[in-house]
Design an enzyme around this catalytic site. Sequence first.
Site, mmCIF file in Angstrom:
data_model
loop_
_atom_site.group_PDB
_atom_site.id
_atom_site.type_symbol
_atom_site.label_atom_id
_atom_site.label_comp_id
_atom_site.label_asym_id
_atom_site.label_seq_id
_atom_site.Cartn_x
_atom_site.Cartn_y
_atom_site.Cartn_z
ATOM 1 N N LYS A 137 0.837 -1.199 0.000
ATOM 2 C CA LYS A 137 0.000 0.000 0.000
ATOM 3 C C LYS A 137 0.881 1.261 0.000
ATOM 4 O O LYS A 137 0.678 2.174 -0.801
ATOM 5 C CB LYS A 137 -0.919 0.020 1.235
ATOM 6 C CG LYS A 137 -1.861 1.195 1.252
ATOM 7 C CD LYS A 137 -2.639 1.294 2.543
ATOM 8 C CE LYS A 137 -1.790 1.933 3.617
ATOM 9 N NZ LYS A 137 -2.499 2.179 4.870
ATOM 10 N N ASP A 156 -6.538 1.190 1.009
ATOM 11 C CA ASP A 156 -6.520 1.481 2.447
ATOM 12 C C ASP A 156 -7.913 1.150 2.993
ATOM 13 O O ASP A 156 -8.740 0.551 2.296
ATOM 14 C CB ASP A 156 -6.129 2.950 2.702
ATOM 15 C CG ASP A 156 -7.229 3.921 2.315
ATOM 16 O OD1 ASP A 156 -8.207 3.500 1.648
ATOM 17 O OD2 ASP A 156 -7.131 5.102 2.695
#
Length: 226
Positions: A137, A156
């Site tokens: 991420k 997220d």
Amino acid sequence: MTQKKSATKKNARLRGAALEAHAREIERRLRVLYPDAHCELDYRTPFELLAATILSAQCTDKRVNLVTPELFRRWPDAAAMSRANPAELEEVVKSTGFFRGKAKSLRGMAQAIVAKHGGEVPPAMNDLVALPGVGRKTANVLLGNAMGRNEGIVVDTHVARLAARLGLTAETDAVKIEQALMPLFERDGWAMLSHLLIWHGRRVCDARTPRCTECTLADVCPSATS
Ligand code: SF4
């Protein structure tokens, strides 16, 4: 019926071209709603964005933006941060939470960049995820925003929640959500797509109380409640 069950049920009906059209319509509407969507972390260099993203775990971007001016004044690049006094670094990042782990990740990340990449943030996914404190991420945030490279989609908590509610995927694991989203959207728009979903999650599709009655996606969202 809960929102999760509703999304899953509708998602079972959307496949192939219908799902792609659904995804395109969501992106089109969000682009109209948020033409200026962007990364809300403040940064001037790839190194600053990498450090800010590490600090943003379990913390708001607003709080991180309050901390980073002092952080980067004292340790402006990987070379400087690699030599930071651990206690001083912890003190500066304390208000972002989980500060011992974050300070350790920042120093470790900076030391690895100095030792293996000549002090410059590497522009490749494989090199980034090998850095301490950097997962896929964080690497996607860095590549998509500071380097203009759409290697993947940032997943997220907001992106994961909206992908489920909007019936884009029934996957719950971040990597599998990313894999499910990538074929649904044009690659050159992946970084913007993450911003759009994050902005909508922060402003309208709240985790606890989604404001469906004022949502631009209500008529195409399988989880919409009146
Ligand atoms: S706020 Fe919008 S996207 Fe979120 S559940 Fe409601 S209608 Fe769907």
